[in-house]
Design an enzyme around this catalytic site. Structure first.
Site, mmCIF file in Angstrom:
data_model
loop_
_atom_site.group_PDB
_atom_site.id
_atom_site.type_symbol
_atom_site.label_atom_id
_atom_site.label_comp_id
_atom_site.label_asym_id
_atom_site.label_seq_id
_atom_site.Cartn_x
_atom_site.Cartn_y
_atom_site.Cartn_z
ATOM 1 N N TRP A 174 10.216 -9.826 2.960
ATOM 2 C CA TRP A 174 9.695 -8.491 2.697
ATOM 3 C C TRP A 174 10.611 -7.766 1.699
ATOM 4 O O TRP A 174 11.827 -7.777 1.845
ATOM 5 C CB TRP A 174 9.605 -7.698 4.012
ATOM 6 C CG TRP A 174 9.039 -6.335 3.787
ATOM 7 C CD1 TRP A 174 7.743 -6.021 3.562
ATOM 8 C CD2 TRP A 174 9.780 -5.110 3.744
ATOM 9 N NE1 TRP A 174 7.609 -4.664 3.369
ATOM 10 C CE2 TRP A 174 8.848 -4.081 3.482
ATOM 11 C CE3 TRP A 174 11.131 -4.787 3.894
ATOM 12 C CZ2 TRP A 174 9.224 -2.747 3.371
ATOM 13 C CZ3 TRP A 174 11.508 -3.457 3.784
ATOM 14 C CH2 TRP A 174 10.540 -2.451 3.534
ATOM 15 N N ASP A 342 -2.711 4.437 4.385
ATOM 16 C CA ASP A 342 -2.680 4.377 5.842
ATOM 17 C C ASP A 342 -2.556 5.771 6.477
ATOM 18 O O ASP A 342 -1.905 6.648 5.920
ATOM 19 C CB ASP A 342 -1.440 3.536 6.202
ATOM 20 C CG ASP A 342 -1.430 3.095 7.631
ATOM 21 O OD1 ASP A 342 -2.326 3.494 8.387
ATOM 22 O OD2 ASP A 342 -0.509 2.339 7.986
ATOM 23 N N LYS A 455 -7.956 -0.766 -0.669
ATOM 24 C CA LYS A 455 -6.714 -1.536 -0.551
ATOM 25 C C LYS A 455 -6.794 -2.228 0.803
ATOM 26 O O LYS A 455 -6.857 -1.555 1.836
ATOM 27 C CB LYS A 455 -5.518 -0.583 -0.618
ATOM 28 C CG LYS A 455 -4.154 -1.239 -0.400
ATOM 29 C CD LYS A 455 -3.055 -0.189 -0.600
ATOM 30 C CE LYS A 455 -1.668 -0.728 -0.338
ATOM 31 N NZ LYS A 455 -0.635 0.324 -0.463
ATOM 32 N N ASP A 457 -5.114 -4.326 3.502
ATOM 33 C CA ASP A 457 -3.747 -4.666 3.915
ATOM 34 C C ASP A 457 -3.760 -5.670 5.062
ATOM 35 O O ASP A 457 -4.786 -5.874 5.731
ATOM 36 C CB ASP A 457 -3.033 -3.370 4.349
ATOM 37 C CG ASP A 457 -1.538 -3.416 4.123
ATOM 38 O OD1 ASP A 457 -0.991 -4.519 3.980
ATOM 39 O OD2 ASP A 457 -0.918 -2.333 4.104
ATOM 40 N N ASP A 526 6.498 -4.295 -1.497
ATOM 41 C CA ASP A 526 6.745 -2.889 -1.154
ATOM 42 C C ASP A 526 7.988 -2.375 -1.859
ATOM 43 O O ASP A 526 8.320 -1.191 -1.767
ATOM 44 C CB ASP A 526 6.897 -2.725 0.363
ATOM 45 C CG ASP A 526 5.549 -2.702 1.057
ATOM 46 O OD1 ASP A 526 4.526 -2.559 0.367
ATOM 47 O OD2 ASP A 526 5.518 -2.832 2.296
#
Ligand code: DGJ
Length: 715
Positions: A174, A342, A455, A457, A526
């Site tokens: 990540w 989100d 989007k 996810d 990210d």
């Protein structure tokens, strides 16, 4: 594919009966040939893979093209099958082949059969002429009485005979995706794989470069670049044998996935997509990009939307007033779309952080009392389009969905639940769950047809996974999950063929051509720090064209100027995820102009040929350029990274230009009221000069973390 093409094609059946009469099967692109021949024992051999020969006289012999297990082969097989009688041997003999041509694409299918068991395998090779890409996959079928068990079912097996093999892999985690490592292969097996189930690219990107004989550079050397079109567990094995021969196998990872194929069932492997070149890594990337834009990515030749996302700016803390303000900020910037991330849903369990709400896809009445429809309309009234974030494959235990449908969730029935980001994965193998996921999108689009972007996810991989739907057939879980996802995407695409959807998986956890045929772009990481992104976007650029690599300007990496972060985002698909209202007047003026500039140059960036000129892995700078197909325009990017006093940078020779043409060099995307320090700025130079003499891209004092964008236009 074959079926779809039939009405339009010239069908050439070259079926032959006696092995001795079978002519070599030549699978050709403009510059590459993969040649298969039939051996004396009627087994199919790979006789040649390399540059297409003008005279077409290729060598015979070679090694078995799709190795099986249980007989004479002692190396990793492409296919291992256990028959109804417990016998685990398989022999595949050539029966016939056919070639179907459709414009630039020609598809060769080779039918193989076992002489003892009723098993047949068809090897498919789609050759894409102009892009020099070959896509290969296998279709496996049997007519035994009961299911056969398969413990290996590769998409492709390729053989190489070189003095040495250099493998480049792209691994990470990540926020530090696609780190490039190049190493020689030694005797034995090197494996690159994923067992994560979902978000499968998380640690290993499912793409590699394999250089033959020696390391290849950007401009020289023989290599293949390969990637598997599969959004689930994948596996590549590179087996170097005792005579230095290499078998390169690709396919679904068979880990915990013995597959019981029913009689008559058609088992189609995902496609392995590869390009061979002897012109170095740059050419390999350009081949894949060209292929991807035409065949691999949804609407790869169409425009992309620039956007303002609210994730970094607000996380889940917002209400409709704040969002409407953000529309204004997007409008101020001049982007096409506002993307609501989100945190907009959930009522019994409002989504105020990542602990609750996933699965309950109704607007949070507190945050959005007027609903999504209001937001879509408000956005339209302000002259900006509206897009939305979804994570449809997941559920939080704190949700109505979890309470209503415990049987829709992947979890072991007799052990504690195990969470990733406080959530569980839905059982997408179950057709009811597929309906549910399809309807999340369909209901939302039906109620709010103005939604212009999604989007999608996916923030966790599978652990403690067990499908209530599959019952005792648990070993089908990983494969059937991915198939379930594709079924949903097929339905979405039938109904909404051109709705742009970004593929995202908690950063770059899903970046593969299996998914990209349904998606227009992906979220690479990210980590949006400009310096980190130079490396991350550089890594992805080997396999994916820039119109698929979403790159947003955020406030991460504040030590870098806004100009640097913007210049980095402008090498990919530009977006913003930042509080525009906090910009100084100069920053706002710069950014507004940057969006306009990007919109003006984006045809070259998205559709042009990429040349990586100086790698950030070799020098503390990165230089790359895109050249338009007609070589009349080019955009050059120059990033000076964490430089030290001792660093002295040489001139950079440009590539891909027409030596005969004259180009005006103009620095663009400058801060307001600043002048270019480039001594050749605004000069007209020949393509020959630019490519033979090059440019000094670090004139004067070197400022670390500074950058330039230049536009070259034919005069
Ligand atoms: C992970 C994504 O990568 C982010 O961009 C953001 O959408 C968050 N998920 C939201 O939960």
């Amino acid at each position: 594919m074959l079926k779809r093409l039939l009405p339009f094609v010239l069908f050439v059946c070259l079926s032959c009966h006696l092995a001795a009469q079978v002519q070599p099967i030549v699978i050709e692109t403009d510059h590459t040939a993969l040649v298969l021949t039939v051996g004396g024992n009627q087994r199919l051999l790979q006789s040649y893979l390399g540059r297409k020969l003008v005279a077409g006289a290729y060598p015979g012999g070679g090694r078995e093209a799709y190795l099986t297990a249980g007989m004479d082969n002692q190396f990793e097989p492409a296919l291992r099958m256990v028959h109804n009688d417990g016998n685990a041997s398989l022999e595949l003999k050539y029966v016939s082949h056919s070639v179907v041509k459709n414009g630039d694409v020609s598809e060769t299918s080779v039918l193989l059969k076992d002489p003892v068991y009723p098993v047949e395998v068809t090897l498919h090779y789609a050759a894409f002429g102009a892009s020099d890409v070959i896509k290969s996959w296998a279709v496996i079928q049997h007519r035994e009485k009961r299911p056969v068990m398969m413990t290996q079912y590769a998409s492709s097996l390729l053989h190489f005979n070189a003095d040495a093999y250099w493998l480049t892999q792209f691994h990470g985690d990540w926020a530090r995706e696609v780190n490039i490592v190049e190493e020689p292969l030694t005797n034995g097996i090197k494996t690159i794989e994923s067992k994560l189930g979902t978000r499968t690219n998380f640690y290993q990107t499912q793409a590699f470069l394999l250089s033959l004989n020696g390391k290849s550079t950007e401009t020289a050397g023989e290599l293949i670049a390969g990637t598997l079109a599969w959004t689930g567990n994948f596996q590549y094995t590179f087996e170097v044998d005792q005579r230095n021969g290499l078998r390169m196998r690709s396919g679904i990872n068979p880990f915990a996935s013995e597959y019981y194929a029913a009689p008559g069932e058609i088992f189609t492997t995902p496609a392995f997509i590869f390009t061979w070149t002897d012109q170095g890594k740059g050419q390999a990337s350009r081949n894949l990009h060209r292929w991807a834009r035409s065949y691999g990515v949804l609407d790869g030749k169409e425009r992309r939307l620039t956007l303002l996302n609210n994730w970094e700016a607000t996380h889940t803390s917002f209400d409709e007033h704040r969002l409407v303000e953000l529309f204004d900020e997007g409008k101020k910037l001049g982007v096409d779309l506002f993307l609501l991330d989100d945190g907009w849903f959930g009522n019994s369990f409002p989504r105020n952080d990542d602990k609750a709400g996933l699965g309950d896809w109704q607007e949070d009445k507190k945050k959005l009392p007027s609903g999504l429809g209001y937001l879509v309309k408000e956005a339209a009234a302000k002259g900006i389009q509206f897009g939305i974030w979804l994570e449809p494959e997941m559920v939080n235990p704190k949700s109505d969905l979890y309470r209503q449908h415990p049987d829709w969730i992947l979890k072991l029935p007799n052990r504690e639940e195990h969470y990733g980001r406080n959530q569980l994965v839905l059982d997408l193998v179950n057709p009811q769950v597929q309906d549910f996921v399809f309807n999340i999108v369909n209901d939302m689009m039906t109620k709010n047809p103005g939604i212009a972007f999604i989007k999608w996810d996916c923030n966790r991989s599978m652990t403690n996974a067990y499908s209530p739907y599959l019952k005792e057939k648990q070993s089908h879980l990983y494969i059937d999950y991915t198939r379930g996802l594709y079924k949903v995407m097929e339905r979405i695409r039938i109904k909404y063929p051109h709705l742009p959807i970004m593929l995202c998986a908690g950063g770059g956890g899903r970046t593969d051509y299996g998914a990209l045929k349904y998606f227009t772009e992906f979220w690479p990481s990210d980590n949006t720090d400009g310096l980190e992104r130079v490396f991350i976007q550089w890594g992805y650029s080997y396999f994916f064209p820039s119109n698929t690599i979403s790159a947003h300007v955020t406030s991460m990496g504040k030590q870098q100027s806004l100009k640097f972060r913007t210049d980095v985002a402008m090498m990919g698909k530009l977006g913003y995820d930042i509080r525009v209202n906090n910009f100084t007047p100069v920053e706002l003026a710069f950014s507004r102009e940057a969006v306009k500039t990007y919109q003006r140059i984006s045809d070259v960036v998205w559709q042009g040929d990429l040349y990586r000129l100086v790698s950030p892995y070799d020098e503390p700078r990165a230089v790359l350029m895109y050249v338009s197909g007609d070589r009349k325009r080019a955009i050059l990017y120059n990033y000076l990274l964490q430089t030290r006093r001792k660093d002295i940078f040489g001139r950079v020779k440009l590539e891909g230009l027409d030596p005969q043409k004259k180009y005006r060099l103009r620095e663009i995307n400058l801060l307001p009221d600043t002048k270019s320090a480039q001594p050749d700025n605004d000069k007209v130079l020949t393509g020959e000069y630019l490519m033979q003499v090059g440019l000094n891209l670090a004139p004067g004092r070197i400022t670390p973390l500074s950058s330039n964008i230049f536009e070259l236009t034919e005069e």
